[in-house]
Design a protein around this motif. Sequence first.
Motif, short mmCIF file in Angstrom:
data_model
loop_
_atom_site.label_atom_id
_atom_site.label_comp_id
_atom_site.label_asym_id
_atom_site.label_seq_id
_atom_site.Cartn_x
_atom_site.Cartn_y
_atom_site.Cartn_z
N LEU A 160 68.71 58.97 162.22
CA LEU A 160 67.51 58.19 161.92
C LEU A 160 67.22 58.17 160.42
CD1 LEU A 160 64.79 58.90 164.63
CD2 LEU A 160 65.97 56.77 164.17
N ASN A 161 67.32 59.31 159.80
CA ASN A 161 67.02 59.40 158.37
C ASN A 161 68.04 58.67 157.51
OD1 ASN A 161 64.75 60.95 158.89
ND2 ASN A 161 65.85 62.89 158.71
N GLY A 162 69.23 58.47 158.06
CA GLY A 162 70.26 57.79 157.29
C GLY A 162 70.06 56.29 157.20
N GLU A 163 69.24 55.75 158.07
CA GLU A 163 69.00 54.31 158.07
C GLU A 163 67.69 54.01 157.34
OE1 GLU A 163 69.30 50.58 158.13
OE2 GLU A 163 70.93 51.68 159.06
N ARG A 164 67.80 53.78 156.04
CA ARG A 164 66.60 53.54 155.23
C ARG A 164 66.46 52.09 154.79
NH1 ARG A 164 64.24 58.30 153.92
NH2 ARG A 164 65.50 60.20 154.10
N ALA A 165 67.57 51.39 154.68
CA ALA A 165 67.52 50.01 154.21
C ALA A 165 66.94 49.11 155.30
CB ALA A 165 68.92 49.54 153.84
N LEU A 166 66.02 48.24 154.88
CA LEU A 166 65.38 47.32 155.82
C LEU A 166 66.03 45.94 155.74
CD1 LEU A 166 61.59 48.13 155.30
CD2 LEU A 166 63.20 49.17 156.90
N VAL A 167 65.93 45.22 156.85
CA VAL A 167 66.36 43.83 156.87
C VAL A 167 65.57 43.07 155.80
CG1 VAL A 167 66.33 41.72 158.27
CG2 VAL A 167 67.02 43.90 159.30
N SER A 168 66.21 42.12 155.13
CA SER A 168 65.57 41.41 154.03
C SER A 168 64.30 40.69 154.48
CB SER A 168 66.52 40.38 153.43
OG SER A 168 66.76 39.32 154.35
N GLU A 169 63.39 40.52 153.53
CA GLU A 169 62.14 39.83 153.84
C GLU A 169 62.38 38.41 154.34
OE1 GLU A 169 57.89 38.61 151.67
OE2 GLU A 169 59.36 39.88 150.63
N PHE A 170 63.38 37.74 153.76
CA PHE A 170 63.70 36.38 154.20
C PHE A 170 64.12 36.36 155.67
CE2 PHE A 170 66.98 33.17 155.03
CZ PHE A 170 66.28 32.01 154.73
N LYS A 171 65.00 37.30 156.06
CA LYS A 171 65.45 37.34 157.45
C LYS A 171 64.30 37.74 158.38
CE LYS A 171 68.93 39.15 160.60
NZ LYS A 171 70.12 40.02 160.79
N GLN A 172 63.44 38.63 157.92
CA GLN A 172 62.31 39.03 158.75
C GLN A 172 61.39 37.85 159.02
OE1 GLN A 172 60.57 42.71 158.96
NE2 GLN A 172 61.83 43.76 157.46
N MET A 173 61.15 37.03 157.99
CA MET A 173 60.32 35.83 158.17
C MET A 173 60.98 34.85 159.13
SD MET A 173 58.99 35.27 154.25
CE MET A 173 58.15 33.72 154.67
N LYS A 174 62.30 34.74 159.04
CA LYS A 174 63.05 33.85 159.92
C LYS A 174 62.96 34.34 161.37
CE LYS A 174 67.57 31.54 160.08
NZ LYS A 174 68.06 31.83 161.44
N LEU A 175 63.08 35.65 161.57
CA LEU A 175 62.98 36.21 162.91
C LEU A 175 61.60 35.96 163.52
CD1 LEU A 175 64.84 39.59 162.34
CD2 LEU A 175 65.59 37.74 163.85
N GLU A 176 60.57 36.10 162.70
CA GLU A 176 59.21 35.86 163.18
C GLU A 176 59.04 34.39 163.56
OE1 GLU A 176 55.28 36.58 164.27
OE2 GLU A 176 56.88 38.01 163.84
N LYS A 177 59.54 33.52 162.73
CA LYS A 177 59.42 32.08 162.98
C LYS A 177 60.18 31.65 164.23
CE LYS A 177 60.17 27.60 160.68
NZ LYS A 177 60.65 26.94 159.44
N GLU A 178 61.32 32.30 164.47
CA GLU A 178 62.18 31.91 165.58
C GLU A 178 62.04 32.81 166.80
OE1 GLU A 178 66.11 31.82 163.95
OE2 GLU A 178 65.73 30.00 162.76
N ALA A 179 60.98 33.59 166.85
CA ALA A 179 60.82 34.56 167.95
C ALA A 179 60.80 33.87 169.31
CB ALA A 179 59.54 35.37 167.74
N GLN A 180 60.05 32.80 169.44
CA GLN A 180 59.98 32.12 170.73
C GLN A 180 61.34 31.53 171.11
OE1 GLN A 180 58.01 28.12 171.50
NE2 GLN A 180 56.53 29.48 172.49
#
Length: 302
Positions: A49-69
Amino acid sequence: MSLSKRETLSCDASATQLEEPKEEMSSCVFGQTKTSTAKVLSQEELEQLNGERALVSEFKQMKLEKEAQKNWDLFYKRNTTNFFKDRHWTTREFEELKACREFESQRLVLLEAGCGVGNCIFPLLEDDLSIFVYACDFSPRAVEFVKQNPVYCPERCSAFQCDLTKDDLTENVPADSVDVVTLIFVLSAVHPDKMKLVLENIRKVLKPGGIILFRDYGLYDHAMLRFKSGSKLGENFYVRQDGTRSYFFSKEFLAELFEETGFQSVANDYVLRETVNKKEGLCVPRVFLQSKFTKPGQSQSS
């Protein structure tokens, strides 16, 4: 609940292959215990768990939110009604579905928020002839599957599409009319920043004294520990390979979320269980959070 919903356990399976309903389809459950304390991780799990620190990019996160449905609609297009097993255990796990009645034949009004294809509501409708169910889901395709089910009857069930974060439930459900809300493996799919919006929406239609029955992924569940690098969206929040997302709840986070939205806690515990996938011969430790919250005020039947 919609322990609604949602095993293949191959070594390269995505976390979407590890959700609770598939566990029911696979296999044997070896014991289930409730506890007030979170699972204790091994040193190897902590390092993972501690080894995974990098987050998905803000651009991809916005895309995931937009395309959730769209992503959930595609999920139901691929899997139709075959993915989840009917949840006949709901009344066993949540005795309030019967206990909240003053008399056995009293008509109970239930809202399943996030009904999927109806794996929770249809067993309830068959088992309980004195129940009316409102059922909504983010996915229009899932709602259509509900309406096409031969058990579906408009006199006993009203299904509709709804984005719980922005669509007003009172457009389909009268205010203060619902006795019980089931929120099962649903809130975890919502961005943490929008979870309060869901609860505020539900609060409008729940009667004073009414109850929410909650079950969802708990902190350090096996699925959480299996996400690969590049899947982390935020603290305890991940994206699966198919674009759907999942949050893993601590009991403290959940209690604060409900209390800040005007609910009172009745019960809030981790459920620990071990399941064996017979095909793969794997023992899988699962962690869920099973909770009950009530809307303050005296019910009309009291």
